[in-house]
Design an enzyme around this catalytic site. Structure first.
Site, PDB file in Angstrom:
ATOM      1  N   ASP A  48      -5.424  -3.760  -2.107  1.00 53.65           N
ATOM      2  CA  ASP A  48      -4.382  -3.372  -1.152  1.00 53.65           C
ATOM      3  C   ASP A  48      -3.652  -4.586  -0.570  1.00 53.65           C
ATOM      4  O   ASP A  48      -4.272  -5.508  -0.040  1.00 53.65           O
ATOM      5  CB  ASP A  48      -5.053  -2.587  -0.021  1.00 53.65           C
ATOM      6  CG  ASP A  48      -4.062  -1.904   0.907  1.00 53.65           C
ATOM      7  OD1 ASP A  48      -3.171  -2.595   1.433  1.00 53.65           O
ATOM      8  OD2 ASP A  48      -4.196  -0.692   1.116  1.00 53.65           O
TER       9      ASP A  48
ATOM     10  N   SER B 234       0.829  -1.200   0.000  1.00 63.06           N
ATOM     11  CA  SER B 234       0.000   0.000   0.000  1.00 63.06           C
ATOM     12  C   SER B 234       0.873   1.264   0.000  1.00 63.06           C
ATOM     13  O   SER B 234       1.692   1.451  -0.886  1.00 63.06           O
ATOM     14  CB  SER B 234      -0.963  -0.046   1.184  1.00 63.06           C
ATOM     15  OG  SER B 234      -2.017   0.866   1.023  1.00 63.06           O
TER      16      SER B 234
END
Length: 297
Positions: free
Chosen positions: A152, A39
């Site tokens: 993510d 991320s």
């Protein structure tokens, strides 16, 4: 010169702390030879690996809350935000280098929710790798590619330590953004306009917002991203904090720099200055203890 394999965790706007940590690691004479990230860790690590971290830093320091809101392109399908405007700007800063051409070994981690497994990006487009790794479920639209639905990386691995082990550096340093840790509770960000640091020529301008302005911004924030989004992101953070502890226990790094969850909210991307500085101070604390031979983790 000691070499470092750096692990940069997920955690939304707290990922700005990675910038300060990287700057402090380099300032103290360590050489970063590998980066793995999930991320925001993948984004900041990618900027560093491509030699664009200072440009990215300058941009995020220019953001206020209204500029952040203008970057959001809301959609009703697959996620709250497409992210196109953000990635147009990131492409301006980064270009689109190939991961194989970067100056350090680089791994971005995403999660394939169609097949329920991690995906490591170690070749191909850096920008595409970052885009997949930052696609927070329910917030950013996923990347759909070759029958994979990529979101993510923090969903499965918020602190990707295993890729760092292969680099065979002198030290593995991890920056965990999802802790309740109080080991840096003595750190206080300065209220003066400029912070002078020994050996540093750059200057840090402290935020000058007063309490009234902060309350007004908070009200605007809650109006735009409040309610259900808060619940979703808080749930993600609880999950990531637990997963990160398992990763650290399974493959203990030489050094863990812990950034507390209450430093800033997941989406407070207008608070770059103080978050970057906290990352620098936290890294300094841990590295000083390491260099003195004091207990560190």
């Amino acid at each position: 010169m000691a070499t470092v394999s750096l692990v940069l965790g997920s955690g939304g706007a707290r990922g700005y702390a990675h910038i300060g940590a990287i700057e402090e690691i380099e300032r103290r004479g360590y050489q970063i030879v590998a980066i793995s990230g999930s991320s925001m860790g993948a984004l900041v690590g990618g900027m560093y690996a491509a030699g664009k971290l200072s440009d990215y830093r300058d941009w995020v320091l220019s953001l206020n809350w209204m500029k952040v809101v203008r970057l959001l392109d809301f959609t009703l399908s697959h996620g709250a935000i497409r992210g196109d405007r953000v990635f147009v700007k990131l492409a301006e800063i980064l270009g689109n280098p190939d991961i194989a051409e970067l100056s350090v070994d680089y791994t971005a981690v995403a999660a394939d929710i169609a097949h329920q497994k991690e995906v490591w990006f170690q070749k191909g487009s850096l920008l595409e790798a970052i885009r997949a790794s930052v696609a927070v479920p329910g917030m950013f639209t996923p990347v759909i590619k070759e029958e994979r639905v990529l979101v993510d990386g923090g969903v499965l691995n918020p602190l990707p330590i295993i890729p760092a082990v292969a680099a065979q550096a002198d030290l593995i340093i991890a920056v965990d953004l999802n802790t309740g840790d109080s080991s840096h509770s003595h750190l206080r960000l300065p209220s003066n306009k400029y912070l002078k640091r020994s050996g540093m020529s750059d200057e840090w301008q402290a935020p000058n917002a007063n309490i009234e302005k902060r309350d007004r911004v908070k009200a605007q924030k809650n109006h735009v991203l409040g309610g259900r989004m808060d619940i979703l992101l808080n749930s993600v953070e609880v999950m990531q904090a637990s997963l990160a502890e398992y990763k650290i226990a399974g493959y203990p790094p030489d050094l863990v720099i812990r950034i507390p969850k209450d430093l800033c909210s997941f989406y407070e991307f207008h608070r770059a200055a103080e978050t970057i500085e906290y990352g620098r101070l936290a890294a300094r604390d841990k590295l000083e203890a390491l260099e003195k031979g004091d207990p560190i983790n």
